[in-house]
Design a protein around this motif. Structure first.
Motif, PDB file in Angstrom:
ATOM      1  N   GLY A   1       8.944  32.305  50.381  1.00  0.00           N
ATOM      2  CA  GLY A   1       7.775  32.397  49.505  1.00  0.00           C
ATOM      3  C   GLY A   1       6.475  32.254  50.256  1.00  0.00           C
ATOM      4  O   GLY A   1       5.415  32.660  49.769  1.00  0.00           O
TER       5      GLY A   1
ATOM      6  N   TYR B   1      14.172  36.391  36.510  1.00  0.00           N
ATOM      7  CA  TYR B   1      13.064  36.753  37.407  1.00  0.00           C
ATOM      8  C   TYR B   1      11.758  36.354  36.732  1.00  0.00           C
ATOM      9  O   TYR B   1      11.675  36.213  35.515  1.00  0.00           O
ATOM     10  CB  TYR B   1      13.080  38.246  37.759  1.00  0.00           C
TER      11      TYR B   1
ATOM     12  N   GLY C   1      20.668  30.581  42.282  1.00  0.00           N
ATOM     13  CA  GLY C   1      19.735  31.268  43.152  1.00  0.00           C
ATOM     14  C   GLY C   1      19.903  30.691  44.539  1.00  0.00           C
ATOM     15  O   GLY C   1      20.854  29.946  44.796  1.00  0.00           O
TER      16      GLY C   1
ATOM     17  N   GLU D   1      11.259  31.722  41.376  1.00  0.00           N
ATOM     18  CA  GLU D   1      10.995  31.498  42.799  1.00  0.00           C
ATOM     19  C   GLU D   1      10.178  30.223  43.007  1.00  0.00           C
ATOM     20  O   GLU D   1       9.369  30.146  43.928  1.00  0.00           O
ATOM     21  CB  GLU D   1      10.303  32.712  43.397  1.00  0.00           C
TER      22      GLU D   1
ATOM     23  N   ILE E   1      13.821  29.416  49.202  1.00  0.00           N
ATOM     24  CA  ILE E   1      12.739  29.884  48.330  1.00  0.00           C
ATOM     25  C   ILE E   1      11.397  29.543  48.953  1.00  0.00           C
ATOM     26  O   ILE E   1      10.470  30.366  48.991  1.00  0.00           O
ATOM     27  CB  ILE E   1      12.856  29.238  46.933  1.00  0.00           C
TER      28      ILE E   1
ATOM     29  N   ASN F   1      12.062  38.702  48.091  1.00  0.00           N
ATOM     30  CA  ASN F   1      12.093  38.114  46.758  1.00  0.00           C
ATOM     31  C   ASN F   1      13.408  37.362  46.615  1.00  0.00           C
ATOM     32  O   ASN F   1      14.489  37.954  46.617  1.00  0.00           O
ATOM     33  CB  ASN F   1      11.974  39.180  45.680  1.00  0.00           C
ATOM     34  N   THR F   2      13.317  36.042  46.484  1.00  0.00           N
ATOM     35  CA  THR F   2      14.500  35.186  46.472  1.00  0.00           C
ATOM     36  C   THR F   2      15.025  35.010  45.048  1.00  0.00           C
ATOM     37  O   THR F   2      15.121  33.895  44.529  1.00  0.00           O
ATOM     38  CB  THR F   2      14.164  33.831  47.108  1.00  0.00           C
ATOM     39  N   ARG F   3      15.378  36.113  44.424  1.00  0.00           N
ATOM     40  CA  ARG F   3      15.819  36.119  43.022  1.00  0.00           C
ATOM     41  C   ARG F   3      16.450  37.463  42.735  1.00  0.00           C
ATOM     42  O   ARG F   3      16.437  38.362  43.575  1.00  0.00           O
ATOM     43  CB  ARG F   3      14.624  35.905  42.091  1.00  0.00           C
TER      44      ARG F   3
ATOM     45  N   GLY G   1      19.280  38.448  46.618  1.00  0.00           N
ATOM     46  CA  GLY G   1      17.871  38.516  47.001  1.00  0.00           C
ATOM     47  C   GLY G   1      17.522  39.934  47.396  1.00  0.00           C
ATOM     48  O   GLY G   1      18.417  40.786  47.562  1.00  0.00           O
TER      49      GLY G   1
END
Length: 421
Positions: free
Chosen positions: A107, A75, A97, A80, A103, A273-275, A254
């Motif tokens: 984002g 993270y 991921g 991201e 993302i 949050n793509t993580r 995610g």
């Protein structure tokens, strides 16, 4: 499989351990400031990067990694960054991921909002996307209004306007702040919820693993997280998160975040949050799922939620001095133990806490069959914890857990800052 761990600190340790559990090789990276850090010795191989900011240099990371099969970004840093994910895949490596386009989509906060609307997930009233100028913002606003960076995240780049004159006053400054922080000055506006709870949902693909309550924040940064939510039934909210993940065909782990109006109980999507999240361990303790292992294998095992978990973030900051950063050398440390007590950390005696990075030292995570038992265990664990050589937030956390309002779950996103003043 050989995995490049493109990060540092406790998340690097966490990923390396998961690799070892699965029989995978790990390749760590480190800067001059982290040359003696524990994860460097833990990995099967470690590569020097040089200057402290090198964790942000994607090409340097990939060049240094050599012959690896996959990259785990952890993270923060490049986790991201869609361009980094594309660079990983362009080299024929697996990015642990989501897809780069996911993302990019999530984002962009305005585009993410539009995706939520397509999925039928409630969003806060406001502009349908980024606004062209201040006049468009005035037209779209409902007061009090939040002015937000379209490319923002992590609670940064947000200003509150309570009427039209204050919106006009704040708009230009917000655009400059957004451009400086994210390289993108676009803004959008949405209604500001005065008494809000911050509740997020862990997803893996389009499957949700339940919610986490993250309402206790300082400067919009989370301090305490728990699962399930303290006093809110998040069933519908969790299903909404799964619907959004399904709408975008999401891959991997995610987190989808919501604001909940503390008075009406209404929930509204705010961002994804793509993580992996800092607070993922509370979900692991209530589901029995190793989320990092799931990222590494691409497979989510069967699970069942049970009990209650709490995470306390221990940082190198001094609450007695206005949370001033406290870098230095750790002379001694004692971690709590016992049943259902977990500490995720990179700290050990003799380690240098550098001034260049996030102040997170450790995460204390506990589980109990219900919330009261979990809180009792957390209080006991905090009494056992000690770190010498640098100031930490442990005393503040111990005091917080002793408050009756916390035990009742009677709090929202501004409660902690009001309590600290």
């Amino acid at each position: 499989m050989r995995v490049l761990v493109a990060n540092r600190g406790e998340i690097a340790v966490r990923i390396i351990r998961a690799c070892r559990d699965l029989g995978f090789e790990s390749v760590a990276v480190y800067t001059d400031a982290d040359a003696d850090a524990p994860w460097v010795a833990m990995a099967d191989r470690a590569v020097a990067l040089g200057k402290p900011k090198a964790y942000l240099d994607g090409e340097a990371l990939l060049d240094a990694a050599g012959d690896v099969d996959a990259v785990h970004p952890g993270y923060g840093f490049l986790a991201e960054n869609a361009a980094f994910a594309r660079a990983v895949e362009a080299r024929g490596l697996r990015f642990l991921g989501p897809r780069p386009e996911q993302i990019e989509l999530m984002g962009d906060k305005a585009a993410a909002r539009a995706a939520a609307e397509r999925a039928g997930v409630p969003v806060l009233p406001g502009s349908s996307g980024a606004v062209a100028d201040v006049e468009a913002a005035v037209t779209a606003a409902e007061y009090p209004a939040a002015i937000k960076a379209a490319a923002g995240g992590g609670g940064r780049g947000i200003r509150i306007a309570r009427d039209e004159p204050s919106l006009r006053k704040e708009f230009g400054a917000a655009a400059r702040e957004a451009h400086g922080a994210f390289g993108d000055g676009r803004l959008y506006v949405e209604r500001f919820v005065e008494r809000a709870r911050h509740i997020e949902v862990q997803v893996f693909g389009d499957v949700h693993l339940g919610e986490r309550e993250c309402s206790l924040q300082r400067r919009r940064q989370k301090v305490v997280e728990e699962s399930p939510a303290a006093t809110y039934d998040a069933t519908a909210l969790c299903e909404a998160a799964a619907s959004l993940a399904r709408e975008i065909g999401y891959r991997g782990a995610g987190t989808i975040e919501f604001l909940v109006d503390d008075e009406s109980g209404e929930y509204f999507f705010i961002e994804m949050n793509t993580r992996i999240q800092v607070e993922h361990p509370v979900t692991e303790l209530v589901t029995g799922v190793d989320l990092i292992a799931a990222q590494l294998t691409g497979e989510l095992p069967p699970f069942e939620r049970r009990g209650h978990a709490l995470e306390l973030r221990l940082t190198a900051e001094d609450p007695a001095r206005g949370f001033m950063p406290s870098p230095g050398t750790v002379s001694a440390v004692r971690w709590p133990a016992g049943p259902w007590v977990r500490v995720d950390t990179w700290l050990e005696p003799g380690v240098e806490v550098p001034p260049f990075y996030d102040a997170l030292l450790a995460k204390l995570i506990v589980w109990g069959p219900d919330r009261p038992a979990c809180l009792a265990r957390a209080r006991r664990a905090l009494r056992e914890l000690s770190v010498d050589g640098v100031a930490t937030t442990a005393p503040m956390l111990a005091e917080l857990l002793g408050e009756e309002w916390f035990a009742r779950g009677d709090f929202h996103t501004t409660t902690l800052e009001a309590w600290l003043t």
